[in-house]
Design a protein around this motif. Structure first.
Motif, PDB file in Angstrom:
ATOM      1  N   VAL A 132      13.031  12.377   6.815  1.00  0.00           N
ATOM      2  CA  VAL A 132      11.613  12.925   6.786  1.00  0.00           C
ATOM      3  C   VAL A 132      11.566  13.819   5.707  1.00  0.00           C
ATOM      4  O   VAL A 132      12.424  14.549   5.261  1.00  0.00           O
ATOM      5  CB  VAL A 132      11.280  13.635   7.978  1.00  0.00           C
ATOM      6  N   HIS A 133      10.182  13.763   4.794  1.00  0.00           N
ATOM      7  CA  HIS A 133       9.992  14.573   3.699  1.00  0.00           C
ATOM      8  C   HIS A 133       8.845  15.533   3.942  1.00  0.00           C
ATOM      9  O   HIS A 133       7.889  15.276   4.450  1.00  0.00           O
ATOM     10  CB  HIS A 133       9.864  13.537   2.463  1.00  0.00           C
ATOM     11  N   ALA A 134       9.038  16.413   3.040  1.00  0.00           N
ATOM     12  CA  ALA A 134       7.892  17.283   2.980  1.00  0.00           C
ATOM     13  C   ALA A 134       7.236  17.399   1.406  1.00  0.00           C
ATOM     14  O   ALA A 134       7.963  17.122   0.526  1.00  0.00           O
ATOM     15  CB  ALA A 134       8.138  18.588   3.378  1.00  0.00           C
ATOM     16  N   VAL A 135       5.739  17.561   1.289  1.00  0.00           N
ATOM     17  CA  VAL A 135       5.285  17.401   0.071  1.00  0.00           C
ATOM     18  C   VAL A 135       4.623  18.951  -0.086  1.00  0.00           C
ATOM     19  O   VAL A 135       3.744  19.510   0.995  1.00  0.00           O
ATOM     20  CB  VAL A 135       4.195  16.527  -0.109  1.00  0.00           C
TER      21      VAL A 135
ATOM     22  N   LEU B 157      -8.183   3.635  -0.520  1.00  0.00           N
ATOM     23  CA  LEU B 157      -8.764   4.564   0.340  1.00  0.00           C
ATOM     24  C   LEU B 157      -7.599   4.956   1.580  1.00  0.00           C
ATOM     25  O   LEU B 157      -7.648   6.233   1.928  1.00  0.00           O
ATOM     26  CB  LEU B 157     -10.064   4.163   1.093  1.00  0.00           C
ATOM     27  N   ALA B 158      -7.110   4.017   2.101  1.00  0.00           N
ATOM     28  CA  ALA B 158      -5.874   4.165   3.103  1.00  0.00           C
ATOM     29  C   ALA B 158      -4.856   5.033   2.364  1.00  0.00           C
ATOM     30  O   ALA B 158      -4.321   5.845   2.966  1.00  0.00           O
ATOM     31  CB  ALA B 158      -5.236   2.780   3.294  1.00  0.00           C
ATOM     32  N   ALA B 159      -4.491   4.611   1.150  1.00  0.00           N
ATOM     33  CA  ALA B 159      -3.383   5.340   0.545  1.00  0.00           C
ATOM     34  C   ALA B 159      -3.746   6.859   0.353  1.00  0.00           C
ATOM     35  O   ALA B 159      -2.910   7.845   0.417  1.00  0.00           O
ATOM     36  CB  ALA B 159      -2.669   4.456  -0.675  1.00  0.00           C
ATOM     37  N   LEU B 160      -5.158   6.969  -0.172  1.00  0.00           N
ATOM     38  CA  LEU B 160      -5.496   8.142  -0.647  1.00  0.00           C
ATOM     39  C   LEU B 160      -5.590   9.231   0.703  1.00  0.00           C
ATOM     40  O   LEU B 160      -5.157  10.283   0.614  1.00  0.00           O
ATOM     41  CB  LEU B 160      -6.900   8.119  -0.966  1.00  0.00           C
ATOM     42  N   GLY B 161      -5.800   8.487   1.884  1.00  0.00           N
ATOM     43  CA  GLY B 161      -5.713   9.366   3.120  1.00  0.00           C
ATOM     44  C   GLY B 161      -4.404   9.919   3.376  1.00  0.00           C
ATOM     45  O   GLY B 161      -4.093  11.116   3.759  1.00  0.00           O
ATOM     46  N   GLY B 162      -3.310   8.998   3.043  1.00  0.00           N
ATOM     47  CA  GLY B 162      -1.877   9.351   3.166  1.00  0.00           C
ATOM     48  C   GLY B 162      -1.307  10.441   2.123  1.00  0.00           C
ATOM     49  O   GLY B 162      -0.687  11.469   2.450  1.00  0.00           O
ATOM     50  N   ILE B 163      -2.175  10.391   1.177  1.00  0.00           N
ATOM     51  CA  ILE B 163      -1.824  11.397  -0.089  1.00  0.00           C
ATOM     52  C   ILE B 163      -2.282  12.659   0.220  1.00  0.00           C
ATOM     53  O   ILE B 163      -1.559  13.751   0.112  1.00  0.00           O
ATOM     54  CB  ILE B 163      -2.334  10.773  -1.291  1.00  0.00           C
ATOM     55  N   VAL B 164      -3.572  12.746   0.630  1.00  0.00           N
ATOM     56  CA  VAL B 164      -4.098  14.093   0.965  1.00  0.00           C
ATOM     57  C   VAL B 164      -3.431  14.877   2.303  1.00  0.00           C
ATOM     58  O   VAL B 164      -3.577  15.990   2.198  1.00  0.00           O
ATOM     59  CB  VAL B 164      -5.558  13.995   0.921  1.00  0.00           C
ATOM     60  N   ILE B 165      -3.196  14.169   3.194  1.00  0.00           N
ATOM     61  CA  ILE B 165      -2.704  14.705   4.412  1.00  0.00           C
ATOM     62  C   ILE B 165      -1.115  15.009   4.362  1.00  0.00           C
ATOM     63  O   ILE B 165      -0.563  15.720   5.077  1.00  0.00           O
ATOM     64  CB  ILE B 165      -2.598  13.612   5.505  1.00  0.00           C
ATOM     65  N   ALA B 166      -0.462  14.379   3.285  1.00  0.00           N
ATOM     66  CA  ALA B 166       1.358  14.649   3.077  1.00  0.00           C
ATOM     67  C   ALA B 166       1.448  16.336   3.093  1.00  0.00           C
ATOM     68  O   ALA B 166       2.502  16.752   3.687  1.00  0.00           O
ATOM     69  CB  ALA B 166       1.615  13.908   1.701  1.00  0.00           C
ATOM     70  N   PRO B 167       0.637  17.130   2.419  1.00  0.00           N
ATOM     71  CA  PRO B 167       1.217  18.376   2.178  1.00  0.00           C
ATOM     72  C   PRO B 167       0.970  19.412   3.447  1.00  0.00           C
ATOM     73  O   PRO B 167       1.682  20.304   3.727  1.00  0.00           O
ATOM     74  CB  PRO B 167       0.339  18.872   1.152  1.00  0.00           C
TER      75      PRO B 167
END
Length: 290
Positions: free
Chosen positions: A119-122, A202-212
């Motif tokens: 599990v990783h954190a951003v 758009l799917a990947a962008l959702g994952g990117i913005v939620i990562a932090p």
């Protein structure tokens, strides 16, 4: 519930709903316009989060990670449409389900090969860290507020492109009457490729913005995929505006359901969907024949 707590939960609901819209809008574009059931949409959401983690480590910049992650997802979407998805247009949904299920397995194997099971954190950008004082007693996370503003800007951009541009007119023509549009000289090979790639991005962008604000972990896209399908059914299949309304309703139901009815919060979303479909079987903003 006091007014301050209500305000924080309301902002949380909007933030959750806007991210959900980001992911669901890609799914509704692919499903509503191309007629393709892409069960791998959640896997691309997960992949976006992992790309955010990796590219942030490599570049040291979350903005560059966002740009790089969306670009990689867009290119991957174009390649997948060219090599596989276009073979499925006009075929039954079983073939689409089998292909997208195969994509899930491939993406998960690639994810495990590159990032393992950890599990990783951003970390969010330094200038978006901390909280902002909205009123005398109400402070809120700067990054969560930035997500709301960013996703709303993306929603407006999608709406303007579809409703006010020549590209949007072509896409709408394809969704309304593809054969007639083809007779008028519109070449859908390129249009389909770009629509599918934008949906994946758009799917990947959702994952990117939620990562932090969420840990990055295997299978994180499974729940988002189910909720995205609920959103497009609730809002109306193929309707981007309906997806926005559906995502906001899901965000409010999920957030306040966990506050007021924690033991039943997991089923409230489906109760809402059932109630809406009884009232309007085509979805809130869907066409009756959709």
């Amino acid at each position: 519930m006091d007014l301050i707590t209500f305000g924080v939960q309301l902002l949380n609901a909007v933030q959750y709903g806007t991210v959900l819209f980001l992911v669901a809008s890609g799914l509704t574009l692919v499903f509503g316009i191309l007629g393709v059931i892409n069960l791998a949409h959640g896997a691309f959401y997960m992949l976006g989060a992992y790309l955010a983690y990796w590219l942030t480590l490599v570049t040291g910049s979350f903005a560059l990670a966002m740009l790089g992650g969306v670009t990689i997802a867009f290119i991957a979407g174009m390649l997948l449409e060219t090599m596989f998805v276009r073979l499925l247009y006009g075929r039954d949904h079983l073939a689409q389900v089998l292909l997208s299920f195969g994509l899930i397995l491939v993406i998960d194997e690639v994810r495990q090969l590159l990032f393992g099971k950890d599990v990783h954190a951003v970390a969010p950008p330094a200038w978006l860290s901390g909280s902002i004082q909205l009123t005398d007693n109400l402070s809120y996370s700067v990054y969560r507020l930035a997500i709301c503003i960013f996703c709303l800007c993306v929603a407006v951009a999608i709406f303007l492109v579809i409703s006010r541009t020549k590209i949007g007119m072509i896409v709408r023509a394809g969704a309304e009457n593809r054969e007639m549009a083809r007779v008028l000289g519109i070449k859908f090979d390129r249009v389909n490729r770009y629509v599918f790639a934008v949906g994946i991005a758009l799917a990947a962008l959702g994952g990117i913005v939620i990562a932090p604000i969420s840990t990055v972990f295997p299978g994180m896209g499974d729940g988002m995929l189910i909720l995205s399908f609920v959103v497009i059914v609730l809002g109306g299949i193929g309707s981007v505006a309906g997806a926005a309304v559906g995502a906001l309703l899901i965000g409010l139901t999920d957030t306040f359901g966990k506050v007021f009815f924690p033991s039943a919060s997991s089923i409230l979303i489906y109760v809402l969907m059932a109630a809406v479909l009884i009232w309007r079987p085509s979805g809130i903003l869907g066409r009756p024949n959709a």
